[in-house]
Scaffold this motif. Structure first.
Motif, PDB file in Angstrom:
ATOM      1  N   HIS A 124       0.764  -1.241   0.150  1.00 45.02           N
ATOM      2  CA  HIS A 124      -0.153  -0.132   0.138  1.00 45.02           C
ATOM      3  C   HIS A 124       0.971   1.054  -0.055  1.00 45.02           C
ATOM      4  N   LEU A 125       0.476   2.027  -0.894  1.00 42.67           N
ATOM      5  CA  LEU A 125       1.250   3.519  -0.739  1.00 42.67           C
ATOM      6  C   LEU A 125       0.451   4.256   0.087  1.00 42.67           C
ATOM      7  N   HIS A 126       0.943   4.611   1.463  1.00 47.13           N
ATOM      8  CA  HIS A 126       0.282   5.425   2.542  1.00 47.13           C
ATOM      9  C   HIS A 126       0.259   6.801   2.230  1.00 47.13           C
ATOM     10  N   GLY A 127      -0.799   7.552   1.964  1.00 46.35           N
ATOM     11  CA  GLY A 127      -1.010   8.688   1.628  1.00 46.35           C
ATOM     12  C   GLY A 127      -1.416   9.158   0.255  1.00 46.35           C
ATOM     13  N   GLY A 128      -1.141   8.306  -0.552  1.00 46.56           N
ATOM     14  CA  GLY A 128      -1.244   8.171  -1.922  1.00 46.56           C
ATOM     15  C   GLY A 128      -2.686   8.400  -2.315  1.00 46.56           C
ATOM     16  N   ARG A 129      -3.056   9.294  -3.338  1.00 49.58           N
ATOM     17  CA  ARG A 129      -4.273   9.318  -3.971  1.00 49.58           C
ATOM     18  C   ARG A 129      -4.318   8.149  -5.110  1.00 49.58           C
ATOM     19  N   THR A 130      -4.748   6.994  -4.698  1.00 54.94           N
ATOM     20  CA  THR A 130      -4.413   5.984  -5.674  1.00 54.94           C
ATOM     21  C   THR A 130      -5.897   5.222  -6.001  1.00 54.94           C
ATOM     22  N   PRO A 131      -6.019   4.655  -7.264  1.00 57.26           N
ATOM     23  CA  PRO A 131      -7.307   4.084  -7.630  1.00 57.26           C
ATOM     24  C   PRO A 131      -7.338   2.831  -6.762  1.00 57.26           C
ATOM     25  N   PRO A 132      -8.643   2.325  -6.271  1.00 56.63           N
ATOM     26  CA  PRO A 132      -8.670   1.257  -5.528  1.00 56.63           C
ATOM     27  C   PRO A 132      -8.049  -0.040  -6.076  1.00 56.63           C
ATOM     28  N   SER A 133      -7.935  -0.213  -7.399  1.00 56.50           N
ATOM     29  CA  SER A 133      -7.315  -1.455  -7.767  1.00 56.50           C
ATOM     30  C   SER A 133      -5.880  -1.527  -7.529  1.00 56.50           C
ATOM     31  N   SER A 134      -5.011  -0.384  -7.147  1.00 59.68           N
ATOM     32  CA  SER A 134      -3.700  -0.328  -6.952  1.00 59.68           C
ATOM     33  C   SER A 134      -3.437   0.058  -5.420  1.00 59.68           C
ATOM     34  N   ASP A 135      -4.385   0.156  -4.809  1.00 59.36           N
ATOM     35  CA  ASP A 135      -4.360   0.716  -3.346  1.00 59.36           C
ATOM     36  C   ASP A 135      -3.680  -0.463  -2.225  1.00 59.36           C
ATOM     37  N   GLY A 136      -3.711  -1.494  -2.646  1.00 59.10           N
ATOM     38  CA  GLY A 136      -3.163  -2.628  -1.724  1.00 59.10           C
ATOM     39  C   GLY A 136      -4.120  -3.078  -0.801  1.00 59.10           C
ATOM     40  N   TYR A 137      -5.253  -3.527  -1.287  1.00 56.61           N
ATOM     41  CA  TYR A 137      -6.359  -3.875  -0.280  1.00 56.61           C
ATOM     42  C   TYR A 137      -6.147  -5.098   0.535  1.00 56.61           C
ATOM     43  N   PRO A 138      -6.100  -5.020   1.802  1.00 55.39           N
ATOM     44  CA  PRO A 138      -5.821  -6.103   2.653  1.00 55.39           C
ATOM     45  C   PRO A 138      -5.598  -7.435   2.276  1.00 55.39           C
ATOM     46  N   GLU A 139      -6.829  -7.768   1.588  1.00 59.62           N
ATOM     47  CA  GLU A 139      -7.129  -9.163   1.281  1.00 59.62           C
ATOM     48  C   GLU A 139      -6.763  -9.442  -0.124  1.00 59.62           C
ATOM     49  N   ASP A 140      -5.922  -8.509  -0.811  1.00 64.93           N
ATOM     50  CA  ASP A 140      -5.422  -8.804  -2.335  1.00 64.93           C
ATOM     51  C   ASP A 140      -3.920  -9.070  -2.107  1.00 64.93           C
ATOM     52  N   TRP A 141      -3.638 -10.061  -1.091  1.00 62.88           N
ATOM     53  CA  TRP A 141      -2.193 -10.281  -0.834  1.00 62.88           C
ATOM     54  C   TRP A 141      -1.963 -11.434  -1.909  1.00 62.88           C
ATOM     55  N   TYR A 142      -0.573 -11.683  -2.009  1.00 56.90           N
ATOM     56  CA  TYR A 142      -0.349 -12.722  -2.925  1.00 56.90           C
ATOM     57  C   TYR A 142       0.869 -13.301  -2.408  1.00 56.90           C
ATOM     58  N   VAL A 143       1.102 -14.479  -2.999  1.00 58.31           N
ATOM     59  CA  VAL A 143       2.273 -15.526  -2.386  1.00 58.31           C
ATOM     60  C   VAL A 143       3.599 -15.357  -2.961  1.00 58.31           C
ATOM     61  N   PRO A 144       4.586 -15.791  -2.290  1.00 62.01           N
ATOM     62  CA  PRO A 144       5.726 -15.922  -3.066  1.00 62.01           C
ATOM     63  C   PRO A 144       5.740 -16.464  -4.336  1.00 62.01           C
ATOM     64  N   GLY A 145       6.963 -15.705  -5.505  1.00 67.76           N
ATOM     65  CA  GLY A 145       6.544 -16.104  -6.583  1.00 67.76           C
ATOM     66  C   GLY A 145       5.654 -15.268  -7.450  1.00 67.76           C
ATOM     67  N   LYS A 146       4.599 -14.660  -6.846  1.00 68.16           N
ATOM     68  CA  LYS A 146       3.541 -13.769  -7.637  1.00 68.16           C
ATOM     69  C   LYS A 146       4.061 -12.333  -7.454  1.00 68.16           C
ATOM     70  N   SER A 147       3.538 -11.324  -8.230  1.00 60.64           N
ATOM     71  CA  SER A 147       4.026 -10.170  -8.134  1.00 60.64           C
ATOM     72  C   SER A 147       2.552  -9.246  -8.831  1.00 60.64           C
ATOM     73  N   LYS A 148       2.470  -7.898  -8.304  1.00 52.38           N
ATOM     74  CA  LYS A 148       1.448  -7.003  -8.872  1.00 52.38           C
ATOM     75  C   LYS A 148       2.025  -5.862  -9.517  1.00 52.38           C
ATOM     76  N   THR A 149       1.472  -5.232 -10.583  1.00 53.22           N
ATOM     77  CA  THR A 149       2.068  -4.050 -10.914  1.00 53.22           C
ATOM     78  C   THR A 149       0.989  -2.989 -10.559  1.00 53.22           C
ATOM     79  N   TYR A 150       1.109  -1.971  -9.830  1.00 51.42           N
ATOM     80  CA  TYR A 150       0.368  -0.827  -9.275  1.00 51.42           C
ATOM     81  C   TYR A 150       0.752   0.340 -10.029  1.00 51.42           C
ATOM     82  N   TYR A 151      -0.316   1.216 -10.194  1.00 46.62           N
ATOM     83  CA  TYR A 151      -0.466   2.301 -10.943  1.00 46.62           C
ATOM     84  C   TYR A 151      -0.476   3.605  -9.866  1.00 46.62           C
TER      85      TYR A 151
END
Ligand code: C2O
Ligand code: CU
Ligand code: CU
Length: 542
Positions: free
Chosen positions: A156-183
């Motif tokens: 999560h980018l704390h203090g960022g005005r970020t769209p919800p899909s890139s905000d790092g919702y706590p349940e959007d976690w992923y496991v080792p070997g995976k990655s996400k690209t945030y805008y």
């Protein structure tokens, strides 16, 4: 009145009573976090041997299409979460932490991302952590059951005005070997932000392990002020830890079998930029320090001491950027996740050794040289206008309680926001483009730093009430006048101290995006144990 008297009225509070009783039944033994003999006493090390580490700036690896407009390219960064070894003090063996790798360097705190207002970037957050966690997971906490993988992360980018899909919702976690690209669109004023893990139920452990770093947004208005910059602008990330004598990290446990969660961690080793008791060489001139409290639970009262006196420092920014005018301070108070910038003039302290401290903890020695380059920076009397929001512009006031539940043995077994668990349906649904007042009634003994994702807000005031009457009867009787925000709170904020025994009011324009976000206490042990709620910004009906 002791803690038990103060809180025993809890059970009488009808709506939350079921929870308090359930918690009482579930907890039978009391114990304090056992501090074993192998825990390092930082006082046994020689202080001020190592220079303050400077935090390297992240390097972009090329350009990628902007997801909002694929014909334009935006800078792309890759940040990999990885175990790495850092030396927090020369007399200690290296400490294994989880840091961020960028441009082949693995770092704790992570590399600083430099961005400009209005110029979007993309960041790939890659989870390259091991499969096993090295800190004590409590599987009873929501979202951290034995049915989910031990190691998960989401940034999560704390203090960022970020769209919800890139905000790092706590349940959007992923496991080792995976990655996400945030805008990150960066459509906001210059400010010191930070990125950190936000994985449901283990956030406190992942951040304690090291998953945090700075993110600086700059803009032309701030540049024009000619504040100290370049090597005279120094970011300081503060976090407290327990270390073993072999250098390894210790995260305390409750001692209750199977339920290691503790209500707060206050480490005895205060790290600054990942170092224990370093020194900093400065020239006799102005500096700008950009300070993050990146601790799990500790509040700081920072000052720079010259023997028994503290130097005047000038607060110029809070969480969301510049204040209207500099504020002269002797001490700077920072709750977890709060940020502040201060300007300090060392020109009258040539040749001196000063102490940057949070009494009684020494944090860093500052060594002022006899000479230096000419100081061409300035500290203007006015910084950036901050228009106070008119209360009458609020379309709605939400009254929200902060509640704590204790075991028979007076141990905290958890806290809730508005007596509501994480999994309950969303209750806070402001409309995009409207302004609301949120008021937090804090009947607990702790001050809770309350953070809302996406938005920036202003603090209206705080008003003391009689907490024991409230806990016994549910009635709110005020026992003092409204207290205006502190001078350092007169700018835009994203984290507000909801003070114990007070009704704290904030006013929030909900601007930017609609969708699902969270609001929570930023004491990470509280956040992980139900002191977090989803909220949803709705699109106005046509
Ligand atoms: Cu610092 Cu939910 O964040
Ligand atoms: Cu946030
Ligand atoms: Cu809290």
């Amino acid at each position: 009145m002791d803690r038990r008297d103060f809180l025993k009225g809890m059970g009488a509070l009808a709506p939350g009573a079921f929870l308090a009783r359930a918690a009482l039944a579930a907890t039978t033994s009391q114990s304090c976090p056992p501090i074993t003999s192998s825990i390092l006493d930082p006082g046994t090390l020689t202080p001020f041997l190592d220079p303050l580490p400077s935090l390297p700036v992240a390097r972009q690896s090329g350009m990628r299409p902007n997801p909002e407009d694929p014909s334009r390219l935006v800078p792309f960064y890759r940040m990999a979460m990885k175990p790495c070894h850092v030396r927090v003090h020369r007399q200690l063996p290296p400490t294994m932490v989880w840091g961020f790798e960028n441009a082949s360097r693995s770092l704790f705190p992570g590399p600083t991302i430099e961005a400009r207002s209005g110029e979007p970037i993309l960041v790939e957050w890659a989870n390259e952590l091991p499969l096993k966690h090295f800190l004590p997971i409590d599987h009873h906490l929501h979202g951290a059951g034995t049915n989910v993988p031990a190691v998960r992360s989401v940034i999560h980018l704390h203090g960022g005005r970020t769209p919800p899909s890139s905000d790092g919702y706590p349940e959007d976690w992923y496991v080792p070997g995976k990655s996400k690209t945030y805008y990150y669109p960066n459509g906001q004023d210059a400010a010191l932000l930070f990125y950190h893990d936000h994985a449901m139920g283990i956030n406190r452990l992942n951040i304690y392990a090291g998953l945090e770093g700075l993110y600086i947004i700059r803009d032309a208005e701030e540049d024009a002020l000619n504040l100290p910059k370049g090597r005279y602008e120094i970011p300081l990330v503060l976090c407290d830890r327990f270390l073993h004598q072999d250098g390894s990290l210790e995260y305390p446990i409750s001692g209750i079998p199977g339920k290691p969660w503790v209500p707060e961690v206050f480490g005895n080793a205060i790290l600054v930029n990942g170092a224990l008791a370093p020194y900093l060489d400065v020239e006799p001139r102005r500096y700008r320090f950009r300070i993050l409290n990146g601790s799990n639970a500790r509040f700081y009262r920072l000052s720079i001491a010259d023997g028994g006196d503290s130097l005047p420092v000038y607060g110029i920014s809070s969480d969301q950027g510049l204040l209207p005018a500099p504020v002269e301070l002797q001490t700077l108070e920072l709750a977890p996740a709060e940020r502040a910038d201060v300007v300090v003039d060392f020109s009258h302290y040539r040749g001196k050794r000063l102490l940057f401290e949070s009494y009684p903890f020494p944090i860093m020695q500052i060594r002022v040289a006899d000479d230096g380059n000419q100081d061409t920076s300035s500290l203007p009397g006015k910084l950036r206008p901050v228009q106070r929001i008119d209360e009458r512009s609020a379309v709605r006031t939400r009254y929200l309680t902060l509640d704590e539940y204790l075991s028979m043995a007076d141990q905290s077994v958890g806290m809730l926001l508005n007596q509501t668990r994480w999994s309950a349906p969303v209750t806070e649904k402001p409309t995009l483009g409207t302004t609301e007042i949120w008021e937090f009634l804090n009947s607990t003994e702790d001050t809770h730093p309350i953070h809302l994702h996406l938005v920036r807000f202003q603090i209206l005031d705080r008003k003391p009430f009689d907490a024991s009457t409230y806990l016994a009867t549910g009635e709110v009787s005020f026992i003092g006048d409204r207290i205006p925000p502190e001078p350092m709170e007169m700018g835009w904020k994203d984290t507000a101290r909801a003070t114990s025994g007070m009704l704290t009011r904030i006013i929030v324009p909900f601007l930017g995006y609609h969708g699902r976000y969270v609001w929570h206490c930023h004491i990470l042990e509280h956040e992980d144990n139900e002191m977090m709620r989803p909220y949803e910004i709705l699109l106005a009906k046509a």
